[in-house]
Design a protein around this motif. Structure first.
Motif, PDB file in Angstrom:
ATOM      1  N   HIS A 238      14.040   2.367   8.095  1.00  0.00           N
ATOM      2  CA  HIS A 238      15.314   1.838   8.551  1.00  0.00           C
ATOM      3  C   HIS A 238      16.464   2.810   8.265  1.00  0.00           C
ATOM      4  CE1 HIS A 238      19.070  -0.527   8.028  1.00  0.00           C
ATOM      5  NE2 HIS A 238      18.656  -1.116   9.134  1.00  0.00           N
ATOM      6  N   THR A 239      16.479   3.375   7.055  1.00  0.00           N
ATOM      7  CA  THR A 239      17.614   4.195   6.624  1.00  0.00           C
ATOM      8  C   THR A 239      17.511   5.638   7.095  1.00  0.00           C
ATOM      9  OG1 THR A 239      17.879   2.805   4.660  1.00  0.00           O
ATOM     10  CG2 THR A 239      18.933   4.972   4.614  1.00  0.00           C
ATOM     11  N   LEU A 240      16.327   6.212   7.024  1.00  0.00           N
ATOM     12  CA  LEU A 240      16.163   7.630   7.335  1.00  0.00           C
ATOM     13  C   LEU A 240      15.820   7.890   8.794  1.00  0.00           C
ATOM     14  CD1 LEU A 240      14.093   8.665   4.181  1.00  0.00           C
ATOM     15  CD2 LEU A 240      16.575   8.778   4.498  1.00  0.00           C
ATOM     16  N   GLY A 241      15.379   6.863   9.507  1.00  0.00           N
ATOM     17  CA  GLY A 241      15.038   7.052  10.917  1.00  0.00           C
ATOM     18  C   GLY A 241      13.770   7.846  11.132  1.00  0.00           C
ATOM     19  N   VAL A 242      12.907   7.904  10.119  1.00  0.00           N
ATOM     20  CA  VAL A 242      11.669   8.680  10.228  1.00  0.00           C
ATOM     21  C   VAL A 242      10.698   7.996  11.184  1.00  0.00           C
ATOM     22  CG1 VAL A 242      11.869   9.714   7.948  1.00  0.00           C
ATOM     23  CG2 VAL A 242      10.785   7.469   8.184  1.00  0.00           C
ATOM     24  N   VAL A 243       9.606   8.696  11.499  1.00  0.00           N
ATOM     25  CA  VAL A 243       8.591   8.163  12.387  1.00  0.00           C
ATOM     26  C   VAL A 243       8.014   6.869  11.798  1.00  0.00           C
ATOM     27  CG1 VAL A 243       6.637   9.389  11.350  1.00  0.00           C
ATOM     28  CG2 VAL A 243       6.584   8.820  13.787  1.00  0.00           C
ATOM     29  N   GLN A 244       7.518   6.035  12.644  1.00  0.00           N
ATOM     30  CA  GLN A 244       6.944   4.759  12.216  1.00  0.00           C
ATOM     31  C   GLN A 244       5.752   4.991  11.294  1.00  0.00           C
ATOM     32  OE1 GLN A 244       5.983   2.189  15.478  1.00  0.00           O
ATOM     33  NE2 GLN A 244       4.926   0.681  14.208  1.00  0.00           N
ATOM     34  N   PRO A 245       5.605   4.180  10.225  1.00  0.00           N
ATOM     35  CA  PRO A 245       4.443   4.326   9.333  1.00  0.00           C
ATOM     36  C   PRO A 245       3.135   4.296  10.118  1.00  0.00           C
ATOM     37  CG  PRO A 245       6.039   2.818   8.369  1.00  0.00           C
ATOM     38  CD  PRO A 245       6.525   3.124   9.755  1.00  0.00           C
ATOM     39  N   GLY A 246       2.194   5.116   9.644  1.00  0.00           N
ATOM     40  CA  GLY A 246       0.912   5.219  10.331  1.00  0.00           C
ATOM     41  C   GLY A 246       0.287   6.581  10.118  1.00  0.00           C
ATOM     42  N   PRO A 247      -0.311   7.150  11.148  1.00  0.00           N
ATOM     43  CA  PRO A 247      -1.042   8.414  10.990  1.00  0.00           C
ATOM     44  C   PRO A 247      -0.180   9.581  10.515  1.00  0.00           C
ATOM     45  CG  PRO A 247      -1.625   7.340  13.062  1.00  0.00           C
ATOM     46  CD  PRO A 247      -0.472   6.576  12.499  1.00  0.00           C
ATOM     47  N   ARG A 248       1.135   9.538  10.792  1.00  0.00           N
ATOM     48  CA  ARG A 248       1.994  10.664  10.419  1.00  0.00           C
ATOM     49  C   ARG A 248       2.704  10.418   9.083  1.00  0.00           C
ATOM     50  NH1 ARG A 248       5.915  11.890  14.980  1.00  0.00           N
ATOM     51  NH2 ARG A 248       6.072  13.945  13.991  1.00  0.00           N
ATOM     52  N   TRP A 249       2.263   9.412   8.373  1.00  0.00           N
ATOM     53  CA  TRP A 249       2.709   9.181   6.997  1.00  0.00           C
ATOM     54  C   TRP A 249       1.570   9.523   6.058  1.00  0.00           C
ATOM     55  CZ3 TRP A 249       6.607   5.377   4.823  1.00  0.00           C
ATOM     56  CH2 TRP A 249       7.730   5.261   5.654  1.00  0.00           C
ATOM     57  N   SER A 250       1.891  10.143   4.939  1.00  0.00           N
ATOM     58  CA  SER A 250       0.878  10.453   3.922  1.00  0.00           C
ATOM     59  C   SER A 250       1.464  10.221   2.545  1.00  0.00           C
ATOM     60  CB  SER A 250       0.380  11.894   4.068  1.00  0.00           C
ATOM     61  OG  SER A 250       1.460  12.818   3.994  1.00  0.00           O
ATOM     62  N   VAL A 251       0.604  10.218   1.551  1.00  0.00           N
ATOM     63  CA  VAL A 251       1.041   9.962   0.179  1.00  0.00           C
ATOM     64  C   VAL A 251       0.246  10.840  -0.762  1.00  0.00           C
ATOM     65  CG1 VAL A 251      -0.535   7.960   0.037  1.00  0.00           C
ATOM     66  CG2 VAL A 251       1.342   8.194  -1.623  1.00  0.00           C
ATOM     67  N   LEU A 252       0.956  11.512  -1.676  1.00  0.00           N
ATOM     68  CA  LEU A 252       0.293  12.320  -2.698  1.00  0.00           C
ATOM     69  C   LEU A 252       0.883  11.977  -4.054  1.00  0.00           C
ATOM     70  CD1 LEU A 252       1.983  14.999  -4.023  1.00  0.00           C
ATOM     71  CD2 LEU A 252       1.947  15.655  -1.625  1.00  0.00           C
ATOM     72  N   GLY A 253       0.085  12.188  -5.089  1.00  0.00           N
ATOM     73  CA  GLY A 253       0.563  11.954  -6.439  1.00  0.00           C
ATOM     74  C   GLY A 253      -0.362  12.599  -7.437  1.00  0.00           C
ATOM     75  N   TRP A 254       0.064  12.632  -8.692  1.00  0.00           N
ATOM     76  CA  TRP A 254      -0.746  13.241  -9.740  1.00  0.00           C
ATOM     77  C   TRP A 254      -0.793  12.295 -10.928  1.00  0.00           C
ATOM     78  CZ3 TRP A 254       3.754  15.024  -7.712  1.00  0.00           C
ATOM     79  CH2 TRP A 254       4.895  14.905  -8.505  1.00  0.00           C
ATOM     80  N   SER A 255      -1.901  12.406 -11.686  1.00  0.00           N
ATOM     81  CA  SER A 255      -2.104  11.552 -12.854  1.00  0.00           C
ATOM     82  C   SER A 255      -1.975  10.087 -12.417  1.00  0.00           C
ATOM     83  CB  SER A 255      -1.112  11.933 -13.957  1.00  0.00           C
ATOM     84  OG  SER A 255      -1.539  11.463 -15.208  1.00  0.00           O
ATOM     85  N   LEU A 256      -1.103   9.287 -13.020  1.00  0.00           N
ATOM     86  CA  LEU A 256      -0.903   7.915 -12.562  1.00  0.00           C
ATOM     87  C   LEU A 256      -0.550   7.888 -11.076  1.00  0.00           C
ATOM     88  CD1 LEU A 256      -0.335   4.856 -12.757  1.00  0.00           C
ATOM     89  CD2 LEU A 256       1.953   5.433 -13.586  1.00  0.00           C
ATOM     90  N   GLY A 257       0.327   8.784 -10.641  1.00  0.00           N
ATOM     91  CA  GLY A 257       0.688   8.841  -9.227  1.00  0.00           C
ATOM     92  C   GLY A 257      -0.492   9.166  -8.329  1.00  0.00           C
TER      93      GLY A 257
END
Length: 385
Positions: A238-257
């Motif tokens: 809503h705020t950033l106007g990014v592409v709709q969640p789905g194939p072009r969204w990803s998530v990375l993290g380390w340790s707990l993340g």
């Protein structure tokens, strides 16, 4: 022979016992027959012995802790840490450039965000600070956003793919932005067209310090999973106007993340099309910092299953699993758990192992893994739709 070697640790402990005694004997013998001077020398020798004993004992303890947690498996990694502003993951660190001033809060109220005090080098994009109130979770916390080169001054990030970036336990989001040096790693990849321009969304993971929520909704308590899986994605779109969640969204993290990232991809593939766990784990790590989580999981088998990434991938697999799992044999915190995960998911498609030699459980290791990780996550993110 590295700093985790049993021989090195034994030598350090042995020196802690032997050196003070040797010093005391030498001082006593050299000061024999000197009356008052002898007593002064002996007293000084005892003092020096006590100090040496303490220093060497602490050094031995540090080596033992380093072995158990796998921070620095080699002498070179230990030397590199001296140049690292924030080398540790599992130790609480002061926020780097994180405390917002009255002026910054005023800017956020007026235009919705404020530029972070600590910014990447010129040409590597821009960090923005937001304060986000999650409707579903009831959580209000900071979210740091990285705008890529060419979009530093854009009103929004219309149509750009998104990478969620999740830090470890007790590592505040301010350190996630600065210690990982995300901008310095991502910007060159964009300029060389190895990855498309993207927006990095870095939400606070530790929303109930000192309690570790393990990215799980607590009955009657913090709704950490809902914050990450529902509130922040809805706000970002809503705020950033990014592409709709789905194939072009990803998530990375380390340790707990890393656990959070793997869990979000496995449980929310319609939002996060790919995920990467860097030296993370794959089921809740329950200890004294997690409050009542152990008893909650015992009473709620369904929640226990939904919190186990291997169970999710076996029983509720995404239409397309794209999960990178990075670990190192030198990392005592993640290696065995990652191997267990590979065993539990053997034969399942879409899981990519990434084994790195001599990688300690530190920001240095995660920075080095970031280019390969981003290339994996954003391989197909440049395509529209």
């Amino acid at each position: 022979m590295g700093p985790t070697s049993r021989l090195v640790i034994a030598a350090a402990i042995g020196l802690a016992l032997a050196v003070p005694l040797v010093v005391a004997v030498l001082v006593y013998r050299r000061s024999a027959g000197r009356g008052t001077g002898r007593r002064v020398a002996v007293s000084a020798g005892v003092a020096v012995s006590i100090v040496l004993s303490q220093v060497l004992a602490i050094g031995g303890l540090v080596l033992v802790v380093n072995r158990d947690f796998g921070f620095f498996p080699t002498w070179s990694s230990l030397a590199a840490a001296s140049e690292d502003d924030n080398p540790f993951a599992a130790v609480a660190q002061p926020a780097s450039g994180g405390a917002m001033t009255t002026d910054e809060l005023k800017q956020i109220r007026v235009r919705g965000w404020a530029p972070r005090k600590v910014q990447p080098p010129k040409g590597d994009g821009l960090y923005r600070d937001y304060v986000v109130s999650g409707v579903q979770s009831g959580t209000t916390a900071k979210v740091v956003v990285w705008m890529p080169p060419g979009h530093e001054h854009a009103a929004n990030a219309k149509g750009l793919p998104v990478v969620f970036v999740l830090g470890g336990a007790y590592g505040p989001v301010d350190n996630v932005a600065t210690s990982l040096q995300f901008a310095q790693k991502a910007a060159p990849l964009i300029r060389s067209k190895q990855i498309p321009p993207c927006v990095a969304v870095m939400p606070e993971v530790n929303i109930k310090l000192p309690q570790d929520t393990e990215c799980t909704d607590y009955p009657g308590g913090p709704q950490a999973y809902t914050w990450l899986a529902r509130d922040v994605p809805a706000w970002a779109q809503h705020t950033l106007g990014v592409v709709q969640p789905g194939p072009r969204w990803s998530v990375l993290g380390w340790s707990l993340g890393g656990y959070c990232a793997a869990k979000l991809h496995a449980a929310e593939p319609q939002t996060f099309g790919s995920g990467a766990s860097l030296q993370g784990y794959f089921a809740p790590s329950v200890d004294g910092s997690t409050g009542t989580l152990a008893s909650v999981l015992q009473r709620d088998p369904a929640l226990l299953q939904r919190s186990d990434v291997a169970w999710l991938l076996r029983n509720r697999p995404p239409a397309r699993t794209r999960l990178l799992a990075m670990s190192s044999p030198a990392d005592a915190q993640s290696w065995q758990l990652t191997q267990q995960f590979f065993g539990a998911t053997k034969g399942l498609p879409g899981i990519t192992p990434m084994v790195v030699d001599n990688a300690g459980h530190t920001y240095t290791s995660w920075r080095e893994a970031l280019p390969r990780t981003l290339t994996f996550l954003l391989k197909d993110a440049g395509a529209k739709g």
